[in-house]
Design a protein around this motif. Structure first.
Motif, mmCIF file in Angstrom:
data_model
loop_
_atom_site.group_PDB
_atom_site.id
_atom_site.type_symbol
_atom_site.label_atom_id
_atom_site.label_comp_id
_atom_site.label_asym_id
_atom_site.label_seq_id
_atom_site.Cartn_x
_atom_site.Cartn_y
_atom_site.Cartn_z
ATOM 1 N N GLN A 45 42.932 29.577 43.247
ATOM 2 C CA GLN A 45 43.776 30.716 42.905
ATOM 3 C C GLN A 45 43.459 31.966 43.746
ATOM 4 O O GLN A 45 43.953 33.060 43.475
ATOM 5 C CB GLN A 45 43.635 31.046 41.414
ATOM 6 C CG GLN A 45 44.029 29.893 40.510
ATOM 7 C CD GLN A 45 43.910 30.203 39.021
ATOM 8 O OE1 GLN A 45 43.681 29.317 38.201
ATOM 9 N NE2 GLN A 45 44.078 31.452 38.637
ATOM 10 N N VAL A 48 46.019 34.745 45.037
ATOM 11 C CA VAL A 48 46.559 35.724 44.089
ATOM 12 C C VAL A 48 45.767 37.027 44.183
ATOM 13 O O VAL A 48 46.334 38.125 44.189
ATOM 14 C CB VAL A 48 46.527 35.177 42.650
ATOM 15 C CG1 VAL A 48 47.023 36.218 41.668
ATOM 16 C CG2 VAL A 48 47.362 33.899 42.541
ATOM 17 N N TYR A 144 46.298 41.021 34.488
ATOM 18 C CA TYR A 144 46.399 39.579 34.710
ATOM 19 C C TYR A 144 46.182 38.804 33.412
ATOM 20 O O TYR A 144 45.390 39.205 32.558
ATOM 21 C CB TYR A 144 45.345 39.123 35.721
ATOM 22 C CG TYR A 144 45.620 39.544 37.137
ATOM 23 C CD1 TYR A 144 46.258 38.696 38.040
ATOM 24 C CD2 TYR A 144 45.230 40.800 37.587
ATOM 25 C CE1 TYR A 144 46.503 39.078 39.343
ATOM 26 C CE2 TYR A 144 45.471 41.199 38.893
ATOM 27 C CZ TYR A 144 46.114 40.331 39.765
ATOM 28 O OH TYR A 144 46.360 40.728 41.060
ATOM 29 N N GLU A 174 49.104 34.323 35.948
ATOM 30 C CA GLU A 174 48.618 33.321 36.897
ATOM 31 C C GLU A 174 48.911 31.953 36.290
ATOM 32 O O GLU A 174 48.129 31.426 35.508
ATOM 33 C CB GLU A 174 47.130 33.515 37.173
ATOM 34 C CG GLU A 174 46.819 34.823 37.876
ATOM 35 C CD GLU A 174 45.340 35.011 38.161
ATOM 36 O OE1 GLU A 174 44.932 34.785 39.308
ATOM 37 O OE2 GLU A 174 44.600 35.383 37.240
#
Length: 332
Positions: A45, A48, A144, A174
């Protein structure tokens, strides 16, 4: 958007590689029982975070997230040695060893956690943005959360207030596909999480969360909107985690073949391919970056392992704010 130059690509590669190797080392330390409790890793990830940092102003913007939160503070400027020490429960950690894996925190670098309650950070992120608007700081808060947290009622309350008051906040889900271990398809009758923003007339949309350039483009637009005073944006970063939800996850809900398919679009590999294609660095220079990252991760481990555990008396110092608390003298 700020130009994505050769220097940006090289920084992205080194940063994302550091984050990946930092997490890999934590996995090894967890197996050795040097990291206790839960451990949620960010592998896969990284784009991001890399793309968001490119769009942010780290002198005034804030970030808040869930419990997959080890590398974000490093990206925000926190000393990675102190993050490693916190994970090992040492007194030199970001919270003096009392926060641990799920609660990394740095007010100095405007990183506000690290929250263990699923979705609990969403209204807190809106609150941070309210503070920025009230005090006219010009800052924007990146809030987030994971796809599992998108099913929490706190999201809807925060979305409603953020739009009503035009708060300078960017909400980012996410979406790595599985929350803890349940696929998005099994948690709601829709799979486009970004469409939740439509109910509040909030600007929203999907983003390729495996490509830092795409992330930077979307985040730049959202941050500029918030900074103008036009209110929040909701972005769905479509990403993937290569490890389990936590170290205790047997990953019975997905196949090894699926994971290998997603590794073909590894964000680190994508950036490295661009660097090689555009001849931004020689093989020797890339090897030097790899070695710097390896050395830094080992330095973090050495620092954390050589640091002392906190004294028991510290418990009272960090709980009671009253300076003249009559039972325990303050030492910190």
């Amino acid at each position: 958007m700020k130009e994505v130059t050769k220097e940006v690509y090289l920084k992205w590669y080194e940063d994302m590689l550091l984050w990946r190797k930092f997490e890999d080392k934590l996995a090894a330390l967890y197996i050795q029982q040097k990291v206790r409790g839960f451990l949620h890793l960010y592998n896969g990830q990284e784009a991001v975070l890399a793309g968001a940092l490119h769009a942010m102003d780290l002198t005034k913007d804030k970030m808040i997230t869930a419990y997959r939160n080890h590398v974000q503070p490093i990206g925000m400027g926190v000393d990675p040695r102190r993050v490693m020490a916190e994970l090992l429960g040492k007194a030199t950690g970001t919270s003096k060893g009392m926060g641990g894996s799920m609660h990394i925190f740095s007010k100095e670098h405007r990183f506000y956690g690290g929250h263990g309650i699923v979705g609990g950070q969403i209204p807190v992120g809106a609150g941070l943005a309210f503070g920025d608007k009230y005090n006219n700081t010009g800052g924007v808060t990146m809030t987030y959360f994971g796809d599992g947290a998108a099913r929490q009622g706190s999201l809807h309350e925060a979305f409603n207030m953020a739009m009503l008051w035009k708060l300078p906040v960017v909400f980012i889900v996410e979406n790595n596909g599985y929350a803890m271990g349940t696929s998005v398809e099994r948690t709601a009758n829709h799979t486009d999480i970004w469409k939740l923003g439509l109910g509040y007339e909030m600007p929203c949309g999907p983003v390729d969360g495996m490509n830092p350039v795409k992330v930077a483009e979307a985040m730049t637009e959202a941050i500029e909107r918030a900074r103008r005073g036009d209110g929040p944006t909701f972005l769905e970063m479509k990403t993937y985690r290569y490890r389990g939800h936590s170290m205790s996850d047997a990953q019975l809900y997905r196949s090894k073949e699926e994971v290998e398919e997603y590794k073909k679009i590894d964000p680190i590999t994508q950036i490295l391919d661009v660097i090689k294609d555009k001849k931004y660095a020689t093989d020797e220079e890339i090897e030097a970056i790899d070695q710097r990252v390896k050395d830094l991760v080992q330095e973090c481990v050495d620092f954390a392992e050589s640091s002392p555990y906190p004294e028991p008396e510290q418990l009272y110092d960090v709980v009671y704010a009253q300076e003249d608390y009559p039972f325990t003298p303050h030492k910190l």
